[in-house]
Motif scaffolding. Sequence first.
Motif, PDB file in Angstrom:
ATOM      1  N   ILE A 280       0.826  -1.210   0.000  1.00 31.10           N
ATOM      2  CA  ILE A 280       0.000   0.000   0.000  1.00 31.10           C
ATOM      3  C   ILE A 280       0.855   1.252   0.000  1.00 31.10           C
ATOM      4  N   PHE A 281       1.802   1.343   0.953  1.00 32.60           N
ATOM      5  CA  PHE A 281       2.537   2.596   1.153  1.00 32.60           C
ATOM      6  C   PHE A 281       3.785   2.712   0.286  1.00 32.60           C
ATOM      7  N   ARG A 282       4.315   1.593  -0.186  1.00 34.97           N
ATOM      8  CA  ARG A 282       5.545   1.668  -0.977  1.00 34.97           C
ATOM      9  C   ARG A 282       5.275   1.599  -2.469  1.00 34.97           C
ATOM     10  N   HIS A 283       4.180   0.949  -2.868  1.00 34.68           N
ATOM     11  CA  HIS A 283       3.932   0.743  -4.294  1.00 34.68           C
ATOM     12  C   HIS A 283       2.689   1.484  -4.798  1.00 34.68           C
ATOM     13  N   MET A 284       1.586   1.427  -4.047  1.00 37.56           N
ATOM     14  CA  MET A 284       0.336   1.977  -4.571  1.00 37.56           C
ATOM     15  C   MET A 284       0.211   3.480  -4.338  1.00 37.56           C
ATOM     16  N   LEU A 285       0.464   3.924  -3.121  1.00 39.15           N
ATOM     17  CA  LEU A 285       0.320   5.356  -2.835  1.00 39.15           C
ATOM     18  C   LEU A 285       1.239   6.244  -3.672  1.00 39.15           C
ATOM     19  N   PRO A 286       2.540   5.906  -3.828  1.00 35.46           N
ATOM     20  CA  PRO A 286       3.394   6.779  -4.644  1.00 35.46           C
ATOM     21  C   PRO A 286       2.942   6.922  -6.089  1.00 35.46           C
ATOM     22  N   SER A 287       2.164   5.974  -6.591  1.00 34.38           N
ATOM     23  CA  SER A 287       1.750   6.034  -7.991  1.00 34.38           C
ATOM     24  C   SER A 287       0.762   7.172  -8.259  1.00 34.38           C
ATOM     25  N   PHE A 288       0.089   7.649  -7.230  1.00 33.64           N
ATOM     26  CA  PHE A 288      -0.802   8.805  -7.424  1.00 33.64           C
ATOM     27  C   PHE A 288      -0.607   9.846  -6.318  1.00 33.64           C
ATOM     28  N   SER A 289       0.612   9.907  -5.791  1.00 30.72           N
ATOM     29  CA  SER A 289       0.900  10.884  -4.737  1.00 30.72           C
ATOM     30  C   SER A 289       0.807  12.313  -5.245  1.00 30.72           C
ATOM     31  N   SER A 290       1.107  12.530  -6.531  1.00 31.01           N
ATOM     32  CA  SER A 290       1.007  13.879  -7.083  1.00 31.01           C
ATOM     33  C   SER A 290      -0.427  14.388  -7.038  1.00 31.01           C
ATOM     34  N   HIS A 291      -1.378  13.487  -7.283  1.00 32.32           N
ATOM     35  CA  HIS A 291      -2.782  13.879  -7.207  1.00 32.32           C
ATOM     36  C   HIS A 291      -3.174  14.241  -5.773  1.00 32.32           C
ATOM     37  N   ILE A 292      -2.654  13.502  -4.808  1.00 36.13           N
ATOM     38  CA  ILE A 292      -2.945  13.793  -3.401  1.00 36.13           C
ATOM     39  C   ILE A 292      -2.379  15.153  -3.013  1.00 36.13           C
ATOM     40  N   ILE A 293      -1.154  15.452  -3.465  1.00 37.38           N
ATOM     41  CA  ILE A 293      -0.533  16.750  -3.141  1.00 37.38           C
ATOM     42  C   ILE A 293      -1.356  17.889  -3.716  1.00 37.38           C
ATOM     43  N   ALA A 294      -1.807  17.750  -4.957  1.00 37.75           N
ATOM     44  CA  ALA A 294      -2.634  18.794  -5.557  1.00 37.75           C
ATOM     45  C   ALA A 294      -3.954  18.957  -4.805  1.00 37.75           C
ATOM     46  N   SER A 295      -4.570  17.845  -4.399  1.00 40.11           N
ATOM     47  CA  SER A 295      -5.826  17.915  -3.648  1.00 40.11           C
ATOM     48  C   SER A 295      -5.632  18.600  -2.303  1.00 40.11           C
ATOM     49  N   VAL A 296      -4.526  18.290  -1.629  1.00 39.36           N
ATOM     50  CA  VAL A 296      -4.243  18.906  -0.332  1.00 39.36           C
ATOM     51  C   VAL A 296      -4.022  20.401  -0.482  1.00 39.36           C
ATOM     52  N   THR A 297      -3.272  20.798  -1.510  1.00 42.02           N
ATOM     53  CA  THR A 297      -3.001  22.218  -1.734  1.00 42.02           C
ATOM     54  C   THR A 297      -4.287  22.995  -1.982  1.00 42.02           C
ATOM     55  N   LEU A 298      -5.220  22.387  -2.702  1.00 44.62           N
ATOM     56  CA  LEU A 298      -6.488  23.061  -2.974  1.00 44.62           C
ATOM     57  C   LEU A 298      -7.426  23.029  -1.769  1.00 44.62           C
ATOM     58  N   ALA A 299      -7.179  22.119  -0.816  1.00 48.02           N
ATOM     59  CA  ALA A 299      -8.048  22.033   0.366  1.00 48.02           C
ATOM     60  C   ALA A 299      -7.653  23.032   1.446  1.00 48.02           C
ATOM     61  N   VAL A 300      -6.392  23.474   1.464  1.00 49.77           N
ATOM     62  CA  VAL A 300      -5.949  24.420   2.494  1.00 49.77           C
ATOM     63  C   VAL A 300      -6.736  25.731   2.442  1.00 49.77           C
ATOM     64  N   PRO A 301      -6.957  26.354   1.258  1.00 50.68           N
ATOM     65  CA  PRO A 301      -7.758  27.588   1.243  1.00 50.68           C
ATOM     66  C   PRO A 301      -9.161  27.408   1.801  1.00 50.68           C
ATOM     67  N   ALA A 302      -9.772  26.257   1.543  1.00 50.29           N
ATOM     68  CA  ALA A 302     -11.121  26.014   2.071  1.00 50.29           C
ATOM     69  C   ALA A 302     -11.103  26.000   3.595  1.00 50.29           C
ATOM     70  N   MET A 303     -10.070  25.421   4.192  1.00 53.50           N
ATOM     71  CA  MET A 303      -9.940  25.405   5.647  1.00 53.50           C
ATOM     72  C   MET A 303      -9.753  26.819   6.195  1.00 53.50           C
ATOM     73  N   ILE A 304      -8.935  27.617   5.511  1.00 49.60           N
ATOM     74  CA  ILE A 304      -8.702  29.001   5.959  1.00 49.60           C
ATOM     75  C   ILE A 304      -9.996  29.797   5.905  1.00 49.60           C
ATOM     76  N   LEU A 305     -10.748  29.665   4.813  1.00 52.63           N
ATOM     77  CA  LEU A 305     -12.016  30.387   4.694  1.00 52.63           C
ATOM     78  C   LEU A 305     -13.018  29.921   5.740  1.00 52.63           C
ATOM     79  N   ALA A 306     -13.026  28.621   6.045  1.00 45.60           N
ATOM     80  CA  ALA A 306     -13.953  28.104   7.043  1.00 45.60           C
ATOM     81  C   ALA A 306     -13.644  28.674   8.423  1.00 45.60           C
ATOM     82  N   GLU A 307     -12.369  28.693   8.805  1.00 40.83           N
ATOM     83  CA  GLU A 307     -11.999  29.264  10.110  1.00 40.83           C
ATOM     84  C   GLU A 307     -12.320  30.748  10.159  1.00 40.83           C
ATOM     85  N   THR A 308     -12.036  31.464   9.070  1.00 40.56           N
ATOM     86  CA  THR A 308     -12.324  32.900   9.030  1.00 40.56           C
ATOM     87  C   THR A 308     -13.816  33.151   9.160  1.00 40.56           C
TER      88      THR A 308
END
Length: 373
Positions: A280-308
């Motif tokens: 799971i962590f050595r073979h499968m997750l790295p194959s789409f880790s770039s998609h996870i990073i992009a999703s996380v980056t786009l989720a941070v602004p939503a968290m900031i707006l929610a707290e504000t």
Amino acid sequence: MSDIAVINVQPDRAAVASQWQLIWWAFRRHRLAIVALVVTVVMYVVALVPGFFAINDPTLQNARATFHPPQGLHLIDTTDGFSIGLHYYPLKLTRDPDTLAAIYKEDTSQKIPVVLFGRGYEYSFLGLFRTNIHLLASADKSRPLFLFGADRLGRDVYSRVVQGGQISLSIGLVGVFISLLLGVVLGGISGYYGGRIDFVMQRVIDFVLSLPTIPIWLALAAALPQGWPATLQYMMITIILSFTGWAQLARVVRGRFLSLRTEEFVAAARLDGASEGRIIFRHMLPSFSSHIIASVTLAVPAMILAETSLSFLGLGLQPPTISWGVLLREAQNIRSIATAPWLFLPGAAVVVAVMALNLLGDGLRDAADPYNK
């Protein structure tokens, strides 16, 4: 015997580059995303050590500076000869004879130097030691510099915006980290094992996604006791924002795991005796880790707006905790709009942060897309 010429053929760098190198090369061509990356890095550096970038104590009240307007910095002085150096002029208060409205004018006869790496109020540097060194400091402590003006209690708005960025920006990172952890773990288990486990997990995700986000946030935030300390409020608001943020990512991770578990490299790793955790962590997750990073980056602004939003409505963080949402509560009345429009500057900080993070996320998503090269 004829000589044989040996030709060194250099391989194309794209053919031997790693996935991360390809993503970085594609990301560098996205100029707007590069600018957003620089702005984001600067914001988080400031949020890391806000005391160093602040000028005045953000909690210090000054009855003589109530609704003090912003002051400008000057580099060149021509009032008495010619000189170069950061300085500002104190503002002189006068009254309009007809309307009695306050009028502030710069008193150019009194030049106050601004010192780089000067001394001011004492603060904690990364929690390691205490110091009083600041990037900018006024040479005259009796006449403070208000870059963004002052609020109704005479507190420096610029220093409070800088200090508030520490909580508003970090709450997005902490909230997204919790959502990422829940989404990857639960979504990965659901997609990898399938069957009844997948059925139960998907019904839980369906339930979480069906909840109305804003009313749930408001209800949970309103249930927090008002007497809790600021650190406990911060932790609970972060958990509340993470409560519904993990389900969408879990759904995406589950779909990718369902498609990857039948791939040849997964079967090869399983036949080679690799454990399920390694697969799971050595073979499968790295194959789409770039998609996870992009999703996380786009989720941070939503968290900031929610707290504000929660803090602005009085249901999130409470004074004396300083965040951008708490600061925007100062601009809820007509008098602020009419006489002190600079109290809206925390909102400008929110806009810049959200735009920079969104553009950064868009750039990462385009760079990570294998069909967009």
